[in-house]
Design a protein around this motif. Structure first.
Motif, short mmCIF file in Angstrom:
data_model
loop_
_atom_site.label_atom_id
_atom_site.label_comp_id
_atom_site.label_asym_id
_atom_site.label_seq_id
_atom_site.Cartn_x
_atom_site.Cartn_y
_atom_site.Cartn_z
N LEU A 191 9.88 8.89 -3.14
CA LEU A 191 9.30 10.21 -2.36
C LEU A 191 7.98 9.99 -2.25
O LEU A 191 7.14 10.27 -3.16
N HIS A 192 7.65 9.97 -0.90
CA HIS A 192 6.00 9.67 -0.64
C HIS A 192 5.66 10.74 0.30
O HIS A 192 4.41 10.82 0.72
N ASP A 193 6.60 11.33 0.84
CA ASP A 193 6.32 12.44 2.22
C ASP A 193 5.03 13.51 1.87
O ASP A 193 4.27 13.70 2.79
N GLY A 194 5.22 14.12 0.68
CA GLY A 194 4.25 14.97 0.30
C GLY A 194 3.07 14.56 -0.46
O GLY A 194 2.91 13.31 -0.74
N CYS A 195 2.31 15.44 -0.97
CA CYS A 195 0.94 15.18 -1.59
C CYS A 195 1.33 14.68 -3.13
O CYS A 195 0.52 14.26 -3.91
N ILE A 196 2.62 14.98 -3.26
CA ILE A 196 3.41 14.59 -4.84
C ILE A 196 4.04 13.48 -4.70
O ILE A 196 5.01 13.67 -3.90
N GLY A 197 3.73 12.38 -5.08
CA GLY A 197 4.96 11.26 -5.03
C GLY A 197 5.69 11.32 -6.15
O GLY A 197 5.29 11.87 -7.19
N TYR A 198 6.58 10.63 -6.08
CA TYR A 198 7.77 10.28 -7.41
C TYR A 198 8.82 9.36 -7.13
O TYR A 198 9.18 9.17 -5.91
N HIS A 199 8.94 8.48 -8.12
CA HIS A 199 10.04 7.58 -8.26
C HIS A 199 10.66 7.32 -9.48
O HIS A 199 10.00 7.85 -10.40
N ARG A 200 11.79 7.16 -9.52
CA ARG A 200 12.46 6.86 -10.96
C ARG A 200 12.96 5.43 -10.79
O ARG A 200 14.02 5.35 -10.22
N ARG A 201 12.40 4.42 -11.27
CA ARG A 201 12.96 3.16 -11.24
C ARG A 201 13.77 2.72 -12.50
O ARG A 201 13.88 3.36 -13.61
N ARG A 202 14.64 1.85 -12.18
CA ARG A 202 15.58 1.24 -13.16
C ARG A 202 14.65 0.58 -14.26
O ARG A 202 13.95 -0.22 -14.05
N GLY A 203 14.88 0.58 -15.57
CA GLY A 203 14.56 -0.11 -16.61
C GLY A 203 14.03 0.80 -17.55
O GLY A 203 14.15 1.96 -17.59
N PRO A 204 13.16 0.18 -18.67
CA PRO A 204 12.70 0.96 -19.91
C PRO A 204 11.32 1.62 -19.72
O PRO A 204 10.76 1.54 -18.61
N HIS A 205 11.06 2.29 -20.79
CA HIS A 205 9.61 2.75 -20.81
C HIS A 205 8.59 1.76 -20.67
O HIS A 205 8.24 0.90 -21.59
N SER A 206 8.06 1.76 -19.67
CA SER A 206 7.00 0.62 -19.26
C SER A 206 6.12 0.74 -18.03
O SER A 206 6.82 1.52 -17.12
N ASP A 212 6.30 -0.54 -9.93
CA ASP A 212 5.77 0.79 -10.24
C ASP A 212 4.37 0.79 -9.24
O ASP A 212 3.85 1.69 -8.41
N TRP A 213 3.56 -0.16 -9.77
CA TRP A 213 1.94 -0.23 -8.87
C TRP A 213 2.36 -0.30 -7.48
O TRP A 213 1.53 0.07 -6.82
N THR A 214 3.35 -1.36 -7.31
CA THR A 214 3.35 -1.46 -5.57
C THR A 214 3.68 -0.13 -5.05
O THR A 214 3.03 0.05 -3.97
N ARG A 215 4.48 0.93 -5.60
CA ARG A 215 4.72 2.08 -5.20
C ARG A 215 3.64 2.92 -5.07
O ARG A 215 3.32 3.71 -3.90
N TYR A 216 2.72 2.88 -6.17
CA TYR A 216 1.52 3.66 -6.19
C TYR A 216 0.48 3.35 -5.10
O TYR A 216 -0.01 4.20 -4.38
N LEU A 217 0.25 2.04 -4.91
CA LEU A 217 -0.46 1.44 -3.71
C LEU A 217 0.07 1.93 -2.39
O LEU A 217 -0.73 2.24 -1.54
N ASP A 218 1.35 1.81 -1.98
CA ASP A 218 1.98 2.35 -1.12
C ASP A 218 1.78 3.58 -0.52
O ASP A 218 1.27 4.00 0.27
N PHE A 219 1.84 4.59 -1.90
CA PHE A 219 1.44 5.92 -1.78
C PHE A 219 0.11 6.30 -1.23
O PHE A 219 -0.11 7.01 -0.31
N ALA A 220 -0.64 5.48 -1.95
CA ALA A 220 -2.37 5.60 -1.30
C ALA A 220 -2.50 5.31 0.15
O ALA A 220 -3.08 6.16 0.90
N TRP A 234 -5.38 5.61 2.48
CA TRP A 234 -6.31 4.95 1.70
C TRP A 234 -6.34 3.21 2.21
O TRP A 234 -7.01 2.57 1.91
N SER A 235 -5.55 3.05 3.39
CA SER A 235 -5.51 1.71 4.01
C SER A 235 -6.75 1.46 4.26
O SER A 235 -7.59 1.83 4.88
N VAL A 236 -7.36 0.07 3.81
CA VAL A 236 -8.48 -0.49 4.26
C VAL A 236 -8.55 -1.65 5.13
O VAL A 236 -9.34 -2.41 5.53
N THR A 237 -7.28 -1.92 5.45
CA THR A 237 -7.04 -3.13 6.15
C THR A 237 -7.59 -3.16 7.74
O THR A 237 -7.95 -4.05 8.22
#
Length: 542
Positions: free
Chosen positions: A502-517, A522-530, A535-538
């Motif tokens: 969920l990236h449409d608003g100013c609050i992003g959220y995801h729940r990925r499969r897997g354990p506490h880590s 996760d990082w890919t989604r944070y970068l995508d959200f930015a 925040w794109s500098v390309t």
């Protein structure tokens, strides 16, 4: 199969009620398809002006553990009826039978319906219900089986989980915006109140902000790193106070660009020089510096232990870090509102931001702070207390972080569970042990302090300890503050599925499969959200 309990709906009432030992009555429901559902209803003889809650047990024909001896112990006038259904083979058939009996009982008794059954059956019933009779039952709540004590039974009527897995919070949830109608009244009145409550009751009051003699030096020569994609160097900050001197170090990775770039600050209990090493210690806290730099962003690794040791290693009389310099000098004798380790780590991150503001190759208006677990709690505190943070990211932060306390999730961490790490928060916080649902605030207040800046809350599907539905609920409940600024908070039609982003608003959220880590995904989604939020500098011109 692990037994779960799903409570459909909440209905609270105040009134007198009297209960006597339960009796059993045979029950049969003829379905529209001609099938007959047989069951037994156990009910206390109740006289009450308050509504009752019906619990329909579907554990099976061998479930002889009738709980009528505790059925009437709920407070505030809630009476409980217990039903027992002999299940047919197959989840779909069982779900259909359960719904038939629940519907018939709800119509005859006019009480909310709760199901007490095993987890897979509950899920099947929820799916069948959502397709068959939406409107009959108002909500869902899942938890572990109740304990034998009265408190365990009270939980059954204290919260709700909707069919999609999202939380319907307790009606007594402390109001975030009791009277606020404009962003001006939020900023001038309500926000300071919220901030004061969280500082005084949870994180503690900091004895100092930026030290007057804070000084930074680049202590290692700038060298190429990450296969030639970046420059890297080590920064050391020094400061002093009544307790002596201290220092803190952090490593910077800067892409080879001629313009200021946004930066992601990763806070973790891992030596900064090893943070980008996939084979180094604490791989859970690896900083994916190469991936971050490839997007055109800078990356900073900051070891939180540079500011304060964690609770296992921190002596009663601190001999290093910010506690040695500014106190408290006896952690066992802290005053009620003295600060704790989480706030100290957050304080250290703000000092890193002090340096960023002096370094022209990093854009100080686009600073992200990212943390996992206890460091996710510190990341949220940083974003709430330091308005220079433009994007706050927490991963699996749980209780004391993003998780809503008023969403009773017994599989998750509670305040008592954190008490072993009693130095994490202010002493005043621990008086709420076993009284999580009596707090005068809740964690959606903390998230709301980030508004109108960017916020990202992430969870892991296998991390029930962090209370994923409670983290999502906090983000939902904080969203109205973004709306005061004419922005969207969390944009979600329903509780998301695993791996849904969920990236449409100013609050992003995801729940990925897997354990506490915290994983690369996760990082890919944070970068995508930015990048999604400018925040794109390309496309920046060199």
């Amino acid at each position: 199969m692990k037994s779960m309990i799903t409570v459909f709906g909440l209905l609270f009432g105040v009134g007198l009620f009297y209960a006597h030992p339960a009796t059993a009555t045979s029950y049969a429901v003829t379905r529209s398809d001609g099938r007959v559902v047989n069951g037994e209803i156990f009910y206390p003889k109740v006289q009450s002006e308050a509504p009752a809650v019906l619990m329909l047990s579907s554990i099976g024909p061998d479930s002889s553990h009738v709980r009528e001896d505790r059925a009437w112990r709920l407070a505030d006038g809630q009476a409980v009826l217990l039903g027992d259904v002999t299940l047919s083979n197959g989840l779909e058939r069982a779900a259909s039978d359960i719904l038939g009996l629940a519907e018939d009982l709800a119509q005859k008794t006019r009480v909310p319906v709760a199901l007490d059954s095993e987890g897979e059956i509950v899920r099947a019933a929820a799916v069948a219900y959502s397709k068959a009779r939406p409107g009959l039952i108002s909500g869902f709540w899942m938890t572990d089986p109740p304990s034998n004590d009265e408190g365990g039974w009270r939980r059954l009527v204290s919260g709700a989980l909707r069919p999609d897995g999202s939380i319907l919070p307790d009606r007594n949830l402390p109001a975030l915006l009791p009277d606020v109608l404009t962003k001006e009244s939020w900023e001038s009145n309500r926000r300071p109140q919220v901030l004061k409550s969280l500082v005084g009751n949870e994180f503690g009051v900091r004895p100092v902000d930026r030290p007057g003699d804070l000084h930074f030096d680049i202590v290692s020569g700038e060298r190429e790193a990450l296969d030639g994609k970046a420059w890297t160097f080590l920064v050391r900050g020094t400061y002093s106070g009544p307790g002596g001197d201290a220092e803190m170090n952090f490593r910077v990775y800067r892409p080879k660009r001629n313009r200021p770039v946004p930066v992601f600050v990763h806070i973790a209990p891992r030596p900064s020089d090893t943070a980008a090493d996939a084979n180094g210690p604490n791989p859970r806290y690896r900083l994916p510096a190469s991936e971050i730099v490839s997007r055109g962003f800078a990356a900073i690794s900051f070891d939180t232990l540079e500011t304060a040791l964690d609770w296992k290693a921190l002596p009663r009389v601190p001999t290093s870090g910010v506690f040695k310099v500014y106190g408290p000098h006896d952690m066992e004798r802290r005053e009620a509102h003295d600060w704790g380790i989480i706030s100290a780590w957050s304080w250290g991150v703000s000092r890193v931001i002090d340096w960023i503001e002096t370094y022209p190759q990093i854009d100080a208006t686009r600073i992200a702070v990212v943390g996992l677990s206890r460091n996710g709690k510190a990341a949220l505190a940083t974003g709430a207390f330091d308005v220079r943070v433009a994007l706050t990211v927490s991963c699996c932060s749980g209780t004391g972080g993003a998780k809503l306390n008023y969403a009773d999730l017994p599989q998750s961490e509670h305040i008592r569970d954190m008490a072993i790490a009693k130095y994490w928060f202010a002493p005043a916080y621990w008086k709420w042990m076993d009284h999580d649902r009596e707090l005068p605030f809740d964690q959606h207040w903390l998230l709301a302090l980030v508004a109108p800046r960017l916020l990202y809350v992430s969870s892991a599907a296998d991390d029930a300890w962090a209370g994923q539905p409670g983290e999502f609920a906090s983000a939902q409940l904080a969203s109205p503050v973004w709306e005061l600024y004419g922005k969207k908070g969390l944009v979600a039609a329903a509780y998301p599925k695993d791996e849904e982003t969920l990236h449409d608003g100013c609050i992003g959220y995801h729940r990925r499969r897997g354990p506490h880590s915290i994983l690369l995904s996760d990082w890919t989604r944070y970068l995508d959200f930015a990048e999604r939020h400018g925040w794109s500098v390309t496309k920046d011109k060199e």
